[in-house]
Design an enzyme around this catalytic site. Structure first.
Site, PDB file in Angstrom:
ATOM      1  N   HIS A  92       0.861  -1.189   0.000  1.00 58.37           N
ATOM      2  CA  HIS A  92       0.000   0.000   0.000  1.00 58.37           C
ATOM      3  C   HIS A  92       0.890   1.229   0.000  1.00 58.37           C
ATOM      4  O   HIS A  92       1.782   1.361   0.849  1.00 58.37           O
ATOM      5  CB  HIS A  92      -0.911  -0.008   1.231  1.00 58.37           C
ATOM      6  CG  HIS A  92      -1.617   1.288   1.482  1.00 58.37           C
ATOM      7  ND1 HIS A  92      -2.237   2.008   0.477  1.00 58.37           N
ATOM      8  CD2 HIS A  92      -1.805   2.002   2.627  1.00 58.37           C
ATOM      9  CE1 HIS A  92      -2.777   3.103   0.993  1.00 58.37           C
ATOM     10  NE2 HIS A  92      -2.516   3.121   2.294  1.00 58.37           N
ATOM     11  N   HIS A  94       1.117   5.748  -0.980  1.00 53.67           N
ATOM     12  CA  HIS A  94       0.402   7.010  -1.155  1.00 53.67           C
ATOM     13  C   HIS A  94       0.943   7.700  -2.402  1.00 53.67           C
ATOM     14  O   HIS A  94       1.227   8.890  -2.388  1.00 53.67           O
ATOM     15  CB  HIS A  94       0.576   7.909   0.070  1.00 53.67           C
ATOM     16  CG  HIS A  94      -0.004   7.351   1.333  1.00 53.67           C
ATOM     17  ND1 HIS A  94       0.113   7.984   2.554  1.00 53.67           N
ATOM     18  CD2 HIS A  94      -0.706   6.216   1.571  1.00 53.67           C
ATOM     19  CE1 HIS A  94      -0.493   7.277   3.480  1.00 53.67           C
ATOM     20  NE2 HIS A  94      -0.997   6.188   2.915  1.00 53.67           N
ATOM     21  N   TYR A 119       1.395  -4.135 -20.405  1.00 57.88           N
ATOM     22  CA  TYR A 119       1.802  -4.561 -19.071  1.00 57.88           C
ATOM     23  C   TYR A 119       0.861  -4.059 -17.994  1.00 57.88           C
ATOM     24  O   TYR A 119       0.710  -4.710 -16.943  1.00 57.88           O
ATOM     25  CB  TYR A 119       3.246  -4.119 -18.799  1.00 57.88           C
ATOM     26  CG  TYR A 119       4.227  -5.041 -19.462  1.00 57.88           C
ATOM     27  CD1 TYR A 119       4.683  -6.184 -18.821  1.00 57.88           C
ATOM     28  CD2 TYR A 119       4.667  -4.793 -20.762  1.00 57.88           C
ATOM     29  CE1 TYR A 119       5.564  -7.057 -19.438  1.00 57.88           C
ATOM     30  CE2 TYR A 119       5.543  -5.663 -21.390  1.00 57.88           C
ATOM     31  CZ  TYR A 119       5.998  -6.788 -20.724  1.00 57.88           C
ATOM     32  OH  TYR A 119       6.860  -7.650 -21.349  1.00 57.88           O
TER      33      TYR A 119
END
Length: 214
Positions: A92, A94, A119
């Site tokens: 994860h 930002h 891709y």
């Protein structure tokens, strides 16, 4: 070197690589990876990807913190992927371009990234845009569980992308592909780019076993 030691070092090496290239900054972002016994290695809360210590990664067993520093407050986000699809690691970030795309009003919540590159399709499939949740809110995990395992990548509006992969390298590489595709999407916005057509997408889906369910 034991498999766990190598995985700890790989997490920190790949995290630093992403940090050094500006894919996430400050103390943002988190990574988890599954050990062979089912336990999870998780980056600590408030930690910087550029300065992770392999020995201080949190260890979770059945959701319980049993060793290392306190884990990221977004454990529920990671657990939702492990609970709903075959997953070896979750990343994860930002990252800038993904977040920017998440707040634009005409972004498709079911498939937020146009098929610009082969891709992007191969590594990500369809990427779902989820609504805003306060960081650490367990409802983020519920939203991912609501996808019933049909997406390996999502973007949380106003927050950032989350990607699951078969192992730590696959998850990190797919995350980088997501951010690059978001960047390309913003660069070509309003220019009516020529995207991969349906036949080309289906060719990739068939040849590379891409998840492309509605």
């Amino acid at each position: 070197m034991t498999p766990e030691t190598k995985l700890r070092e790989d997490i920190c090496l790949l995290a630093k690589s992403m940090f050094d290239r500006g894919l996430t900054g400050g103390s943002s972002g988190n990574i988890s990876a599954r050990l062979s016994d089912g336990k999870l290695l998780v980056t600590p809360t408030g930690s910087c990807f550029g300065r992770l210590d392999p020995a201080r990664l949190a260890v979770l067993d059945g959701g319980q913190h049993i060793a290392g520093d306190a884990p990221t407050k977004e454990v529920a986000l990671h657990a939702a992927f492990y609970d709903t699809r075959p997953t070896g690691a979750v990343v994860h970030l930002h990252s800038c371009h993904s977040v920017a795309l998440s707040v634009l009003p005409d972004t498709d919540p079911d498939n937020m990234l146009p098929a610009i590159t082969a891709y992007g399709v191969m590594k990500l499939g369809k990427v779902a845009l989820l609504p805003y949740f306060m960081p650490g809110d367990p409802a983020m995990g519920d939203a991912i569980k609501g996808l019933a395992g049909k997406r390996s990548a999502v973007v949380l509006a106003h927050h950032g992308p989350v990607v699951a992969g078969k192992d730590i390298e696959a998850a990190c590489y797919a995350m980088e592909e997501l951010e690059e595709t978001a960047k390309l999407t913003l660069m070509t916005r309003g220019m009516t780019p020529n995207l991969l057509n349906d036949a080309q997408i289906q060719g990739l889906v068939t040849k590379f076993g891409v998840e492309w369910d509605d």
